[in-house]
Design an enzyme around this catalytic site. Structure first.
Site, mmCIF file in Angstrom:
data_model
loop_
_atom_site.group_PDB
_atom_site.id
_atom_site.type_symbol
_atom_site.label_atom_id
_atom_site.label_comp_id
_atom_site.label_asym_id
_atom_site.label_seq_id
_atom_site.Cartn_x
_atom_site.Cartn_y
_atom_site.Cartn_z
ATOM 1 N N GLY A 848 34.149 37.551 42.019
ATOM 2 C CA GLY A 848 35.962 37.806 42.339
ATOM 3 C C GLY A 848 36.320 39.501 42.749
ATOM 4 O O GLY A 848 37.303 39.131 43.646
ATOM 5 N N SER A 1135 45.220 34.392 42.461
ATOM 6 C CA SER A 1135 44.484 35.541 42.285
ATOM 7 C C SER A 1135 43.473 35.822 43.538
ATOM 8 O O SER A 1135 42.777 34.780 43.990
ATOM 9 C CB SER A 1135 43.466 34.948 40.410
ATOM 10 O OG SER A 1135 42.206 35.933 40.225
ATOM 11 N N THR A 1136 43.857 36.384 43.992
ATOM 12 C CA THR A 1136 42.737 36.777 45.423
ATOM 13 C C THR A 1136 41.804 36.948 45.307
ATOM 14 O O THR A 1136 40.561 36.736 46.150
ATOM 15 C CB THR A 1136 43.705 38.286 46.335
ATOM 16 O OG1 THR A 1136 43.108 39.212 45.586
ATOM 17 C CG2 THR A 1136 44.775 37.813 46.452
ATOM 18 N N CYS A 1137 40.438 38.095 44.366
ATOM 19 C CA CYS A 1137 39.801 37.629 44.272
ATOM 20 C C CYS A 1137 38.640 36.617 43.679
ATOM 21 O O CYS A 1137 37.374 36.827 43.596
ATOM 22 C CB CYS A 1137 39.457 38.824 42.498
ATOM 23 S SG CYS A 1137 39.942 38.441 41.382
ATOM 24 N N TYR A 1138 39.626 35.472 43.065
ATOM 25 C CA TYR A 1138 39.037 34.031 42.737
ATOM 26 C C TYR A 1138 39.674 33.088 44.095
ATOM 27 O O TYR A 1138 39.163 32.074 44.314
ATOM 28 C CB TYR A 1138 38.855 33.960 41.815
ATOM 29 C CG TYR A 1138 38.216 34.967 40.001
ATOM 30 C CD1 TYR A 1138 37.214 34.853 40.760
ATOM 31 C CD2 TYR A 1138 38.973 35.792 39.809
ATOM 32 C CE1 TYR A 1138 35.872 35.617 39.243
ATOM 33 C CE2 TYR A 1138 38.169 36.545 38.332
ATOM 34 C CZ TYR A 1138 37.007 36.282 38.882
ATOM 35 O OH TYR A 1138 35.961 36.987 37.808
#
Length: 1169
Positions: A848, A1135-1138
């Site tokens: 992520g 949570s944009t990374c995930y």
């Protein structure tokens, strides 16, 4: 008797050595052979002695005769009688001079003086008006005198022609040799000229004409050797003029020699009884055959001829018999020309075949303008054009075969199945066959073919075609002779097809551009070609028995009209509405114009069609590719596609879409379907070497048509998919075949073995976009497998890269730690972030954070404020490298690094919410950009250039020059478009050059350093062949995702739930109901809020990595608050990374809707609470 002596015999008693019978027989045979050899040797010695004795006796006799002859000549006084000259002067002269001529290098000054004296005596005699003193009077005397005169005259002509051929080898002063040769040639000219005989009167006129005719007839036979002698002289003429120290007098004598030689070569034609339909005697054909074989094949004949002779050589009475004979005895003459090449008789360059010089000389003679060809009687009748064109076709076809063109299946610098930046620019080379293979072709001056490049040459031919068509309608042709009088468009097509190929081979610097320029801009030529092709490939309904397409009987004519863009006759309700400008139409600043609406209607109607409708775009006669069509149709297709591809390079969008020149949009659709079907089936079924040129030109034209359609649609999507609708292989099979083709491709087998891979490389558009995206992912998957097998992934030598990135310096830290990795960036990277406070952020990167790092670095680097990229002035605001980036520290290296970032995102399937200008993407795909694409980059500049292009006044009034000014960081930089451009004003004559120079600079030269750098970084991770599956707009979709809306059902089916949520949770059910009620814009904002990209994956949310996740955020609300109608006040976060949405447990849809809208419009994520 013992066994060893059993078969031995003795013929000399017991004392002789005994031998076997076989040895005895062999000994006798050898002795017999020795005796036979001795007899032959003795006979040969006697023969040599006789020959030598004869030579000695002849030489002694010749020397004695020469001495006596010199005394006789020196002591002569007064006029000599004709009989005296024949018996006492000419007879001994011919004897001793013939013996000397056997070894021309031994001829001395004394022999030259004898020739000069003899020729002088003959001149005096021929010019005598007294019959008894005129040597030519013997031609009308007794039969014995006639016989002697005929023999001596022919012998004298042979001596003079021998001197003509070998005069450069004679051992004497140059001046004496040239004067003697000039005298000899003048003598033969006078000798064969009726007006040169001074003894002609009414009584002997008939006999004189008969004698002259017989002598001239002898000149035209191969026995005299006239044409071969003239050829040898002309071949060495330029060498003699450059090597000898010639004075003015010698130059005049050489001029006389040349004029006399050519005059003698033309003289036999005067005896030919040549009529209008080409019938003549066998002797006449023999003369024309020798003229074609020995004179028309002389290198640079027209250039070396005195200008006074050119009208005579190019006269109808000379060329027409040659043309007829060349066509009638084609094989014999071409074989003779091949013998000239093999035996090196031409004394010129061995590089250019004799047939090449013949073609060049004929073009110069028949169509040259330096001496005003029409004034000499040439090109006055259609029959002349027919012969000229067909002779040109015959010679050009033979020349191409000789120089190893094999139907012009030459190999370009780049493979036919691949495109690059110079794929539309000429890049031609040729290799000659056999002994010519190592030599250049530049020895054949291309200037000799310049008449072909003149527009009047083609317009004259087209005029004759139209005249003949009109006459055919009024009178029916009855025999083959009448057919030969008719010039047809197919004849012209063959002629220029071969000329295009020859220019490509013989003129490597610019290739066939001169011919293509002329063909493209000749009014009506392309339209005529398309008319023939259209009638052949798209027959009208009235001419169809079962319909031109499979299943055409099932399709109504109304449906056909809709697909082809034909409108029914009805009143236009909007006829009085003001038509929008094309510029606004292209830049989407107003409503679509009527022409563009046609394509939209076609698209909508095509979506409603079925397979029967798709048959309209899959042309039946082209379903076997080039192998299944006739030679004539192949020629027309090649010439049309090559010419139209060249025109498309300079045809702007206003001409194409609004003015619709040279074709209407419905014709453009037919044209596109023709090329698409031809190329696809050619690649599917394979093409022989003879069809390679057709495939090259068709592919080039098809690519230009498809790219224009991608930019401004005029064809329905169904058209491009039609040929492969039933024969497309599975995606996995197609991808593996394509990779195998690229791995095993050899330099000479690109088109000989048809494969699915070659189709993907050349015409990927026949596969739907979704399938090509699947192919791309399959390529990535295969690459990862191969890396794993090589130990790069999961092996002992493999490793991931750990990097530490400061939030405030994400670009600099990423560049410093990752730029040097190159292709190793394919491996996993683990990112650790450092907050703006300088503290390490908690958490472990399981994929992520890497995604977040890529999206953050793209967001920062592609921002116009950073200075590396800027936005176009169109409404789309697409990204393009900033011209000022070159002045930044590490600007080019930074752009190269961003190429690796984009490559990493494509390789891992991570979407970046950015789109590049189509012009920039074209560079990444290896394609060249032209004028009409400038509207997508700088509409204002495009509009200004169109104003200059169509300016009706004097362009000098605009005060323009060939420069462009750039401003960066407060400094102005002036760039010259051409050498010395600041001193070159734009005029009406060069304004087109200026327009295209500006467009070329803006579209290609200016961004080339940046695109090259970005390309180097991008291709470290993504193979160029993978990228070429897509157009510019499709590349942007591959990078940033699909349409500006999402499929809610697809998203729901591919969503994970964590933290206690399940698909049946109340909040989840409310969430999906709310999402379905959102506007498309809001749904895209939600997706961007969660994933950092506003677009869905192209193949659906199944391919979103990591998967879309909704995580439960428990929020306790007091019971009395719930009873009072109060709901959770906390905002959702992401949570944009995930790709995770952290959703509180809302109880009411209104609350969830308002909170969610507030969150996604606040452009925040973790900070919300």
């Amino acid at each position: 008797m013992d066994k060893a002596s059993k078969h031995q015999v003795s013929l000399r008693g017991a004392s002789a050595k005994e031998i076997t019978r076989d040895a005895l027989v062999q000994k006798v045979i050898q002795e017999r052979e020795l005796r036979q050899y001795a007899r032959k040797a003795a006979a040969a010695a006697l023969f040599i002695q006789r020959v030598w004795k004869r030579y000695r006796v002849t030489k002694i006799a010749a020397l004695q005769l020469q001495k006596s002859w010199e005394e006789l000549v020196n002591n002569r006084s007064g006029a000599l009688a004709g009989t005296f000259i024949s018996y006492n002067i000419l007879r001994p002269f011919l004897f001793f001079i013939s013996s000397f001529l056997k070894r021309p290098q031994n001829i001395q000054t004394r022999d030259i003086d004898c020739m000069k004296n003899c020729f002088t005596i003959l001149f005096e005699s021929i010019n005598s008006t007294e019959s008894k003193n005129n040597f030519c009077s013997l031609a009308t005397g007794t039969s014995e005198e006639r016989r002697i005169w005929t023999y001596q005259s022919r012998k004298l002509i042979s001596v003079c022609l021998f001197i003509l051929v070998h005069f450069d080898k004679l051992q004497a002063k140059e001046q004496e040799i040239i004067v003697t040769t000039s005298l000899a040639m003048r003598l033969v000219v006078v000798f064969t000229d009726y007006n040169g005989w001074k003894n002609v009167n009414e009584n002997n006129r008939f006999d004189t004409e008969a004698a002259l005719k017989d002598l001239v007839h002898y000149l035209g036979t191969s026995e005299s050797g006239l044409y071969l002698s003239v050829r040898k002289y002309m071949c060495k003429l330029s060498v003699i003029q450059s090597s000898w120290t010639t004075s003015t007098i010698q130059t005049n004598d050489l001029f006389v020699i040349t004029v006399s030689a050519i005059t003698l070569a033309l003289r036999p034609f005067h005896l030919m009884n040549f009529d209008a339909i080409g019938t003549t005697s066998w002797e006449g054909h023999h003369v024309a055959e020798q003229f074609c074989l020995f004179l028309l094949t002389i290198p640079e004949l027209v250039q070396n001829l005195p200008q006074v002779l050119v009208p005579a050589v190019k006269h109808r009475s000379i060329l027409l018999p040659c043309f007829w004979t060349l066509l009638a005895k084609k094989e014999t003459i071409l074989l003779g020309m091949s013998d000239l090449d093999r035996l090196s008789v031409d004394c010129g360059s061995k590089v250019v075949p004799a047939v090449g010089w013949a073609l060049a000389n004929i073009i110069c003679l028949a169509a040259g303008t330096e001496t005003k060809a029409r004034d000499s009687g040439w090109f006055k009748q259609s029959l002349d054009y027919v012969l000229y064109v067909r002779v040109g076709i015959t010679l050009a076809e033979r020349l191409l075969a000789l120089i190893g063109d094999f139907g012009c299946g030459r190999k370009e610098n780049q493979d036919i199945q691949s495109e690059n930046l110079t794929s539309y620019e000429p890049s031609d080379a040729a290799v000659l066959k056999n002994e010519m293979a190592s030599m250049p072709l530049s020895t054949l001056p291309i200037d000799m073919f310049r008449p072909i490049c003149e527009q009047r040459h083609l317009t004259d031919l087209l005029t004759i075609v139209n005249t003949d068509l009109h006459s055919e309608k009024s009178t029916a042709q009855s025999n083959n002779i009448d057919c030969m009088k008719s010039l047809k468009l197919i004849d012209i097509s063959y002629f220029y097809m071969y000329m295009l190929r020859l220019f490509s081979l013989l003129n490597p610097p610019v290739g066939s551009l001169p011919v293509l320029n002329m063909l493209s801009f000749t009014p009506g030529f392309l339209v005529d070609l398309w008319g023939v092709l259209e009638s052949s490939l798209f027959p009208s309904d009235a001419d169809e028995a079962e319909g031109p397409f499979p299943g055409s009987s099932k399709i109504s004519s109304k449906k056909k009209d809709e697909v082809f863009g034909k409108k029914p006759k009805q009143v236009n309700r909007d006829g009085n509405s003001k038509r929008v400008t094309v510029f606004h139409k292209f830049t989407s600043k107003s409503q679509l114009g009527s022409d563009h609406m046609d394509s939209v209607k076609v698209q909508s109607s095509s979506r409603q069609g079925d397979d029967d409708l798709r048959d309209l775009w899959d042309i039946k006669s082209l379903r076997c590719g080039p192998q299944g069509i006739s030679k004539d149709l192949s020629c027309l297709l090649y010439l049309f596609s090559a010419t139209y591809a060249h025109l498309l390079l300079v045809l702007d969008d206003i001409e194409f879409y609004e003015k619709q020149v040279p074709f209407r949009l419905e014709q453009q659709r037919k044209l596109a379907s023709m090329l698409n079907t031809l190329v696809y089936n050619g690649l599917s079924h394979g093409t022989g070497q003879q069809n390679t040129s057709l495939m090259e030109s068709a592919i080039r034209c098809l690519h230009l048509m498809y790219e224009r359609d991608c930019r401004h649609q005029f064809c329905p999507p169904m058209l491009w998919l039609a040929p492969a609708r039933t024969s497309r292989p599975p995606v996995a099979v197609a991808a593996r075949t394509h990779e195998a083709l690229l791995a095993n491709l050899r330099a000479d087998d690109s088109l000989t073995v048809p494969t699915v891979g070659s189709i993907i490389a050349t015409t990927p558009h026949v596969f739907p976009f979704e399938e090509r995206v699947e192919m791309f992912r399959e390529f990535v998957k295969m690459d990862k497998v191969s890396r794993k097998m090589a130990g790069e992934v999961g092996g002992p030598g493999s490793r991931s890269f750990e990097i530490v990135v400061r939030r405030s310096h994400v670009i600099e830290d990423g560049f410093r730690q990752l730029n040097s990795l190159g292709s190793r960036l394919k491996s996993a990277i683990h990112v650790s972030f450092v907050s703006e406070c300088g503290l390490p952020e908690a958490g472990q990167d399981c994929g992520g954070l890497s995604k977040e790092f890529l999206t953050d670095i793209a967001k920062a680097a592609f921002s116009p404020e950073y200075g590396l990229f800027c936005q176009t002035s169109t409404e789309d605001r697409l990204l393009i490298p900033n011209a000022s980036a070159r002045y930044l520290d590490n600007g080019i290296q930074m752009i190269e690094f961003l190429g690796r970032v984009v490559g990493k995102a494509l390789y891992e399937g991570i979407l970046l919410d950015y789109s590049f200008s189509h012009v920039f993407v074209h560079k990444l795909l290896g394609r060249y950009s032209f004028l009409d694409e400038l509207s997508t980059l700088d509409p204002e500049l495009y509009r200004n250039l169109m104003y200059v292009k169509s300016y009706e006044g004097d362009v000098k009034e605009l005060s323009l020059d060939f420069t462009v000014t750039e401003e960066s960081f407060g400094k102005r930089h002036v760039i010259e478009l051409i050498h010395g451009g600041k001193d070159v004003s734009v005029t009406n004559e060069n304004k087109m050059q200026y327009v295209h120079a500006i467009a070329d600079y803006k579209l290609n030269r200016q961004i080339l350093p940046f695109s090259n750098a970005f390309y180097r970084g991008l291709t470290d991770l993504v193979s160029p062949s993978w990228l070429k599956l897509f157009s510019a707009s499709e590349f942007n979709q591959l990078l940033s995702g699909g349409n500006h809306d999402i499929d809610v059902d697809d998203l729901r089916n591919n969503t994970r739930y964590t933290g206690g949520y399940t698909e049946g949770s109340r909040t989840i059910s409310i969430f999906w109901e709310v999402i379905k009620g959102f506007e498309p814009k809001d749904r895209c904002l939600l997706l961007k809020f969660v994933t950092s990209c506003s677009r869905a994956p192209l193949l659906g949310f199944k391919y979103l990595q990591p998967a879309f996740t909704i995580h439960k955020v428990s929020c306790d609300v007091p019971i009395w608050a719930s009873l009072g109608g109060q709901d959770v006040e906390r905002l959702p976060t992401a949570s944009t990374c995930y790709n995770t949405l952290k959703l509180p447990t809302y109880k009411r849809s209104s609350t969830l809707r308002s909170k969610l809208l507030y969150a996604i419009n606040s452009n925040s994520g973790f900070e919300l609470s």
